[in-house]
Design a protein around this motif. Sequence first.
Motif, short mmCIF file in Angstrom:
data_model
loop_
_atom_site.label_atom_id
_atom_site.label_comp_id
_atom_site.label_asym_id
_atom_site.label_seq_id
_atom_site.Cartn_x
_atom_site.Cartn_y
_atom_site.Cartn_z
N GLY A 111 -2.17 5.80 -20.67
CA GLY A 111 -2.27 7.11 -20.04
C GLY A 111 -1.56 8.20 -20.82
N TYR A 112 -0.44 7.86 -21.45
CA TYR A 112 0.35 8.86 -22.16
C TYR A 112 -0.24 9.17 -23.53
CZ TYR A 112 4.46 11.20 -24.10
OH TYR A 112 5.31 12.11 -24.67
N THR A 113 -0.66 8.14 -24.26
CA THR A 113 -1.12 8.35 -25.64
C THR A 113 -2.61 8.66 -25.73
OG1 THR A 113 -1.63 6.00 -26.00
CG2 THR A 113 0.63 6.73 -26.47
N GLY A 148 10.14 21.03 -26.30
CA GLY A 148 8.73 21.26 -26.03
C GLY A 148 7.96 20.02 -26.42
N ARG A 149 6.65 20.07 -26.23
CA ARG A 149 5.82 18.92 -26.56
C ARG A 149 4.70 19.35 -27.49
NH1 ARG A 149 3.65 15.57 -21.86
NH2 ARG A 149 3.26 14.20 -23.64
N LEU A 150 4.30 18.43 -28.35
CA LEU A 150 3.24 18.68 -29.31
C LEU A 150 2.20 17.57 -29.21
CD1 LEU A 150 5.27 19.61 -32.54
CD2 LEU A 150 4.11 21.20 -30.99
N ALA A 151 0.97 17.92 -29.51
CA ALA A 151 -0.10 16.93 -29.68
C ALA A 151 -0.95 17.38 -30.85
CB ALA A 151 -0.93 16.78 -28.42
N SER A 152 -1.25 16.45 -31.71
CA SER A 152 -2.06 16.74 -32.89
C SER A 152 -3.45 16.16 -32.71
CB SER A 152 -1.39 16.13 -34.13
OG SER A 152 -2.28 16.09 -35.21
N LEU A 153 -4.47 16.94 -33.06
CA LEU A 153 -5.85 16.48 -33.04
C LEU A 153 -6.40 16.63 -34.45
CD1 LEU A 153 -5.27 17.97 -30.11
CD2 LEU A 153 -7.65 17.36 -29.72
N GLY A 205 -2.36 14.86 -19.53
CA GLY A 205 -3.42 15.15 -18.56
C GLY A 205 -4.30 16.31 -19.00
N TRP A 206 -3.68 17.33 -19.55
CA TRP A 206 -4.44 18.49 -20.05
C TRP A 206 -5.33 18.07 -21.21
CZ3 TRP A 206 -4.51 21.08 -24.76
CH2 TRP A 206 -5.12 22.34 -24.76
N LEU A 208 -10.67 16.68 -23.69
CA LEU A 208 -11.57 15.75 -24.37
C LEU A 208 -12.78 15.40 -23.52
CD1 LEU A 208 -9.00 13.32 -26.06
CD2 LEU A 208 -10.12 15.33 -27.02
N ALA A 209 -12.63 15.44 -22.20
CA ALA A 209 -13.77 15.16 -21.32
C ALA A 209 -14.84 16.23 -21.45
CB ALA A 209 -13.29 15.06 -19.87
N ALA A 210 -14.43 17.46 -21.78
CA ALA A 210 -15.39 18.56 -21.92
C ALA A 210 -15.98 18.64 -23.32
CB ALA A 210 -14.70 19.89 -21.59
N ALA A 211 -15.41 17.90 -24.26
CA ALA A 211 -15.85 17.98 -25.65
C ALA A 211 -17.02 17.04 -25.90
CB ALA A 211 -14.70 17.63 -26.59
N PRO A 212 -17.93 17.39 -26.80
CA PRO A 212 -19.02 16.48 -27.16
C PRO A 212 -18.49 15.24 -27.86
CG PRO A 212 -18.99 18.38 -28.64
CD PRO A 212 -17.99 18.66 -27.56
N ARG A 213 -19.13 14.11 -27.63
CA ARG A 213 -18.70 12.87 -28.28
C ARG A 213 -18.96 12.96 -29.78
NH1 ARG A 213 -17.73 8.26 -25.40
NH2 ARG A 213 -18.39 7.00 -27.18
N PRO A 214 -17.98 12.58 -30.60
CA PRO A 214 -18.22 12.59 -32.05
C PRO A 214 -19.34 11.61 -32.41
CG PRO A 214 -15.87 12.40 -31.55
CD PRO A 214 -16.60 12.20 -30.26
N LYS A 215 -20.25 12.06 -33.28
CA LYS A 215 -21.37 11.21 -33.69
C LYS A 215 -21.41 11.13 -35.21
CE LYS A 215 -24.26 12.36 -29.67
NZ LYS A 215 -25.55 12.94 -29.22
N GLY A 216 -22.13 10.15 -35.69
CA GLY A 216 -22.27 10.00 -37.13
C GLY A 216 -20.94 9.69 -37.79
#
Length: 721
Positions: free
Chosen positions: A86-88, A628-633, A693-694, A699-707
Amino acid sequence: MASRFVEVLAAVAVDQTYSYRVPDGLAVAVGDVVTVPLGARATTAVVWAEATPEPRLHNRIKDIAGRLDVPPLREELRGLIEWMAGYTLASRGMVLRMALQRGELGPERVRVGVRVTGEAPARLTPARRRVLAVLADGLVHAKADVVLEAGASVSVIDGLVDEGTLTATPLKPSPPPEPDPGFGAPDFTPDQQRAAEALRAIAAADAFTVALIDGVTGSGKTEVYFEAIAEALRRGRQALILMPEIALTGQFLDRFAKRFGARPIEWHSELTPRARARHWTMAASGAARVVVGARSALFLPYADLGLIVVDEEHDAAYKQDEGVHYHARDMAVVRGRIARIPVVLASATPSLESEVNARRGRYQRIHLPSRFGGAALPHIEAIDLTRAPPPRGRYVSPPLAEAVGHAIAQGEQALLFLNRRGYAPLTLCRACGHRFACSSCDAWLVDHRFRVRLVCHHCGFSMPRPKACPQCGAEDSLVACGPGVERLEEEAAALFPQARILVLSSDRIASIEQMREELGAVAEGRVDIIIGTQLVAKGHHFPRLNLVGVVDADLGLANGDPRAAERTFQLLNQVIGRAGRERTRSVGYLQTHQPQHPVMKALVACDREAFYASEIAARERTGYPPFGRLASLIVSAGDRPTAEAYARRLAALAPFAEAVRVLGPAEAPLAVVRGRFRFRLLAKSPRGFDLSGWLRQWLAAAPRPKGTLKLEVDVDPQSFL
C-alpha cells in the motif's frame, strides 16, 4: 460435504488474490505456502483468507495443486506485505515474492553416510584398503568425508556398497550450534554499561519501541547491541541484524562468535540456492536463533522474531531501487510496529530522518560519546588544493604524500580513499577530442586497466580499450582523464615502491569470501597502503591504521542531490573513523578545493552538532524529507518522443491537491540508460499528507503504458539520477 474455498495471493506481479477450491483430503490454513495453477503453469502462492465465491462460479474455480512442506507465513509478515504494498504502490504479489525467496523452496539434498557391515570384500585393492581403514571405527561417516580422507573415488565406495561390505544410510542434517547469551562476558566501560543496560531493558519489554545507538566511530556500538540480542535469546526469541552486504565480513562474524560462542545464520546474495532454501526454512521453523543479513533478510518468515537491529542505519545500500522500491531501515521499523517488537538503529552518523526522530522524542537515543579503551578520535586537517596542488598528472598532494611516507616508516598503515572505481572516469582522443561513451546510456565509459576494458557502470556494457581512436584513426592518442582507484594504485606504487599496496573496490572483488580474506590481510598488518572506495567505510576494524587521506573530498558534493551534503559528511566521517582505534594518535586529511564548505568545516572542527543543526534547518525551510515527502515517477521508452509524450500526458492528469506540487516532466539527469530514454516527474507534499493514496488516484486516471513504455514509481526516493 460442501466445498471449501480460499483466497490465494500468488508470488507474481499481481495485486489481487484469486479464489481456489481446497481439494478433499488437503488441509490448508491461512498463511500456508501452496502451489496453484495460474494460467499455463504452476505458481507458488500463499493462502491469504477464507473465500465465499458465488455458487454459480463454483464449477469454474480451480483446485489448489498442493501444499508445500514449509512453515506458514505468520500474520505479522502478511501484515507487513499488505502495508508495504500500500505504501510503495508495488503489487502485493511482488512483495510476497521477496518473502518466498523467489519461490526457490525445493527439498534439501540428502547427505549419504556409510559404515562397515562386517562382510569382507571380494577383492582388496589399495584404495579399498584405505577406505576400510577410515571406517574401521564402525561409525557412520559422511560419504564425501570418506572420499577426502581416504583419497579414493566415489566409485570405490559405491563398489563396496554393492558388494555388501558397506551399507549406505541417509544422514540427518546436524543443527547449527545455538548462540549462547551467557558465553562471552563483555568488559564494558561505564558509558557502554549504561547503554547495554538500557538496551537489555528495551529487549525485555516485548513492546514496540525504536532506539538509536548514536556513538562515535570505535565506541563499541556492535558489542553494546549484542546485549539486546542476548536478552532476546534469553527470552527464547529470534533476533535479526541487518547490515549493508559489504559490511557483512568475517571480522563481524568472529566478533559475534566471540560473544555468543557460535556464528549467526547468514543471508545475502552469494548464498547458493540450496543454502538459501535451508536458511529460509531455519528462520521459519525457529532453528535460526540469530540471522545476520542484507536488506532482504527483513522479509524472512521468522517463527518468533523478538528484535531487529539495523547496523549502519544511515547507509544508502538499504534502499532498493529495482523491482519493489523500499528502504529496509524504514520497513524494519514498520515490521517492528506490526509485530510489537523493539527495533535498534545504530550509526556513528545517523541519517537526518533518524536524527530528527530522536530529537523529537520518537526514538530513544542511546549515546556513546567516546571510543572504547580511551582511544582518541582522529585529528582532521583540510589540504587546500588551490594552495598545495599535486604535481601535474598526479593526484596526491605533497603534504599527503609526506604524511603517508612517514606513517609507513613508522610501521603503520595508511588508507587512501577515493570513491571512484576503475582507472579513470573518462577516456578521450588528444587528436580529435572524441570521448568514449556508452552506446546504450548517457554516460562515459570508465577505463578499467585491471580488466583492460572500458566499462559502463550503469548498464554493464564493456569493450576492449582500443589502440587507435575509432573516430579519427590516430594511434597512441588516447588519454585517461581523472583518477580512479587503479590510477591511484599506480601513483602510490611510484611514490612508495617498497610498500605493500592493496586495492579494495567492489569491481575487483569476486565474492564475499575474497573480500573477507583481503580485509583479514589488512587487519593482520600484511598491507602497508590500502586504496579503497566506499567499501572500506563499512564498519571495518583495522588495528594498525593511523592515517586516512581522502583524495577528493569534494566528489560527492556536485551531483545535484538534496542529500549530497549529508551523504558526503557521513561517508567522510565513517572512512576517517577507520583510523586510530588502538590508542595511538591518528590523523585524517581531506584534499579539497572547498575548505570553507560547511561539510569540510564541520569535519575539521569535529562539530557534528553544527552540521546537523544547519542541515535540519535547511530541510525544514524547504520542506524536504524528513519534513516533507517525495515521490519520483520515471517514464522510460525505447525512443525519446514516446517517453516525453507519455510523461507530459501523465503530468496533465495529476489530481489537484493544494498540498502537492508536481515538478516536471524533465529529462532525467541520466537521460538514457540501457537504451531507454528517461523522463522524470517529482511529487512533493507535506509530511502528514497521504501521498501514496494520492499517487494511487493519479495512476488510476493515467493510461496504461503500452509497447516499450514503462512507468516506475519510487516513494521516498534516495537517488535523483
